[in-house]
Design a protein around this motif. Structure first.
Motif, short mmCIF file in Angstrom:
data_model
loop_
_atom_site.label_atom_id
_atom_site.label_comp_id
_atom_site.label_asym_id
_atom_site.label_seq_id
_atom_site.Cartn_x
_atom_site.Cartn_y
_atom_site.Cartn_z
N PRO A 60 74.17 26.66 21.43
CA PRO A 60 74.97 27.85 21.75
C PRO A 60 75.05 28.85 20.60
O PRO A 60 75.55 29.96 20.79
CB PRO A 60 76.35 27.27 22.07
N ARG A 61 74.58 28.47 19.43
CA ARG A 61 74.62 29.37 18.28
C ARG A 61 73.33 30.18 18.20
O ARG A 61 72.26 29.70 18.55
CB ARG A 61 74.83 28.58 16.98
N ARG A 62 73.46 31.40 17.68
CA ARG A 62 72.33 32.31 17.63
C ARG A 62 71.47 32.12 16.38
O ARG A 62 70.31 32.50 16.39
CB ARG A 62 72.83 33.76 17.66
N TRP A 63 72.01 31.57 15.31
CA TRP A 63 71.34 31.64 14.02
C TRP A 63 70.55 30.40 13.66
O TRP A 63 69.67 30.45 12.82
CB TRP A 63 72.38 31.90 12.93
N ASP A 64 70.86 29.22 14.24
CA ASP A 64 70.18 28.00 13.79
C ASP A 64 68.71 27.96 14.19
O ASP A 64 67.84 27.58 13.40
CB ASP A 64 70.92 26.76 14.32
N ASP A 65 68.41 28.37 15.40
CA ASP A 65 67.01 28.43 15.84
C ASP A 65 66.20 29.45 15.02
O ASP A 65 65.08 29.13 14.58
CB ASP A 65 66.97 28.76 17.33
N PRO A 66 66.70 30.67 14.76
CA PRO A 66 65.94 31.59 13.92
C PRO A 66 65.70 31.09 12.50
O PRO A 66 64.66 31.40 11.90
CB PRO A 66 66.80 32.87 13.93
N ILE A 67 66.65 30.35 11.93
CA ILE A 67 66.45 29.84 10.57
C ILE A 67 65.27 28.88 10.52
O ILE A 67 64.40 28.97 9.64
CB ILE A 67 67.74 29.16 10.06
N ILE A 68 65.22 27.94 11.47
CA ILE A 68 64.10 26.99 11.50
C ILE A 68 62.79 27.72 11.75
O ILE A 68 61.77 27.43 11.12
CB ILE A 68 64.35 25.91 12.56
N HIS A 69 62.81 28.71 12.64
CA HIS A 69 61.60 29.47 12.92
C HIS A 69 61.15 30.26 11.68
O HIS A 69 59.95 30.39 11.43
CB HIS A 69 61.86 30.43 14.08
N GLY A 70 62.10 30.78 10.92
CA GLY A 70 61.75 31.57 9.76
C GLY A 70 61.15 30.77 8.62
O GLY A 70 60.20 31.20 7.96
N VAL A 71 61.67 29.55 8.38
CA VAL A 71 61.23 28.79 7.19
C VAL A 71 60.09 27.82 7.50
O VAL A 71 59.49 27.28 6.57
CB VAL A 71 62.42 28.00 6.60
#
Length: 408
Positions: A60-71
């Motif tokens: 339900p959080r917006r930021w955890d998936d983008p962090i993994i995708h970014g790094v």
């Protein structure tokens, strides 16, 4: 003690241990061990981070998936780069190439900054998507694409500028020198790139004021600009014209021209003129009353807006009735469907009062004493037709005198 000195001491100790244990030169064995470790770590990170990203997509959080995708990808590249640089440093230390160690250390720091910037860009792009399209079970409201794009661009610009300054420091450039050169250089760059700077601030104003957002239909009455906004960049705004080709408009223009945003209209105007023949002047009042009643009862007409149906003027060939109202529907295609139905109903109302819609017509008046050829022919035909039958037959039958003349 600096970081690269610690790394060098640790690498030397590791080489000595491997050399004593396997009886193989440490400077040769150490790079091979690093590559093997990099392969194993790369496989582990690939599998682990990929599964984490797939699982966190339903978070339900917006930021955890983008962090993994970014790094994920930059981290794997950093792992291989570090292994290669450490191996090259071990070989250079064995052959006592002192300059190589310094070059590899600075190169590793710069490559780390580049990979960090790459990871930040990947993170912000995925985060922008999450802001506009949040997860299904997320309670946060979606952010409009223009605000999300502006936020990520600003944060990304700050990140890039910060990393550039850090990179200049790594290369040995003094910050005081940068600031000293920035005053004079800023004047030169500002004069040479004043159009670029104007477009940059124009884009910033568009992002802040939001006269339009991505997806809006805009047009300018002052310039030939009309279409759907596809992207609002820092220098250009991309508009997809209705003819098909994209139109790239400098952002500085929007501070100098007027812009209409038809997408934000709350109703569409119906403004038509209906012409009735002069012969049907007696039915004008009843026709206008029936048209007005029809519009007042029409479910697609906004009754809170002005509805006007009146005889307006004596035209060149018609009695003109003005029909003025607003529809609740703002979609262009649907509006014209509603308009077609209203115009056809007006036609039926006119016909129901034994009247007709006017068409352009002219009447020719001839001076007295001048007759048209067709009128003269019709009168002659009528005179012949009014003669008795016997007289007409005698007129047609040849007589003796005719025969004699023929024989002669």
């Amino acid at each position: 003690m600096r970081i690269h000195d610690r790394i060098t001491d640790y690498a030397s100790a590791t080489q000595n241990q491997l050399s004593n244990w396997l009886h193989v030169p440490g400077w040769l064995l150490f790079p091979i061990v690093l590559l093997v470790v990099a392969v194993i770590a790369d496989l582990v990170l690939h599998v682990l981070l990929k599964r984490m990203e797939q699982r966190l997509r339903n978070s339900p959080r917006r930021w955890d998936d983008p962090i993994i995708h970014g790094v994920r990808t930059p981290l794997r590249w950093w792992l291989w780069t570090t292994a290669i640089l450490l191996g090259a440093g071990a070989v250079g230390a064995h052959f006592e190439i002192k300059e190589l160690t310094t070059i590899l250390t600075r190169g590793g720091a710069l490559i780390t900054l580049l990979l960090f910037a790459w990871g930040g860009i990947r993170l912000f792009r995925r985060l922008e998507q999450r802001l506009v399209f949040p997860p299904v079970n997320c309670h946060a409201k979606p952010v409009d694409p223009t605000s999300a794009s502006a936020l990520t661009k600003i944060v990304g610009a700050v990140l890039i500028v910060t990393l550039i300054l850090i990179g200049l420091q790594i290369l040995g450039v003094s910050m005081s020198s940068i600031l000293a050169m920035g005053g004079f250089g800023g004047l030169v760059i500002g004069f040479a790139a004043r159009d670029v700077i104007a477009n940059f601030f124009g884009g910033m104003v568009v992002h802040l004021d939001k006269p339009f957002v991505v997806g809006d239909w805009i047009r300018s009455p002052e310039r030939q600009i009309e279409g759907i906004v596809e992207d609002i960049g820092w220098r250009l705004t991309t508009i997809r014209t209705f003819a098909g080709p994209p139109l790239y408009v400098p952002n500085a223009w929007f501070s100098q021209i007027s812009v209409e945003t038809p997408t934000r209209m709350v109703s569409r105007r119906l403004w038509e003129t209906v012409g009735i023949r002069y012969q049907d002047a007696d039915a004008i009042e009843n026709i206008t009353n029936d048209i007005r009643s029809h519009l007042q009862q029409h479910e697609e007409i906004d009754q809170d807006e002005l509805i006007t149906v009146n005889f307006s003027t004596f035209g060149q060939y018609s009695l003109d009735i003005i029909v003025y109202a607003f529809t609740r529907e703002t979609d262009w295609q649907r509006f014209h469907e509603i308009k077609q139905g209203i115009l056809l109903k007006i036609r039926d109302i006119v016909i129901s009062h034994d009247a007709e819609l006017a068409i352009p017509a002219s009447r020719v008046y001839l001076p007295e004493g001048i007759e048209r050829e067709s009128s003269r022919h019709q009168r002659q035909t009528a005179d012949v037709g009014s003669q008795p039958a016997e007289r007409r037959d005698n007129a047609k039958r040849p007589g003796p005198s005719d025969d004699a003349d023929g024989e002669a």
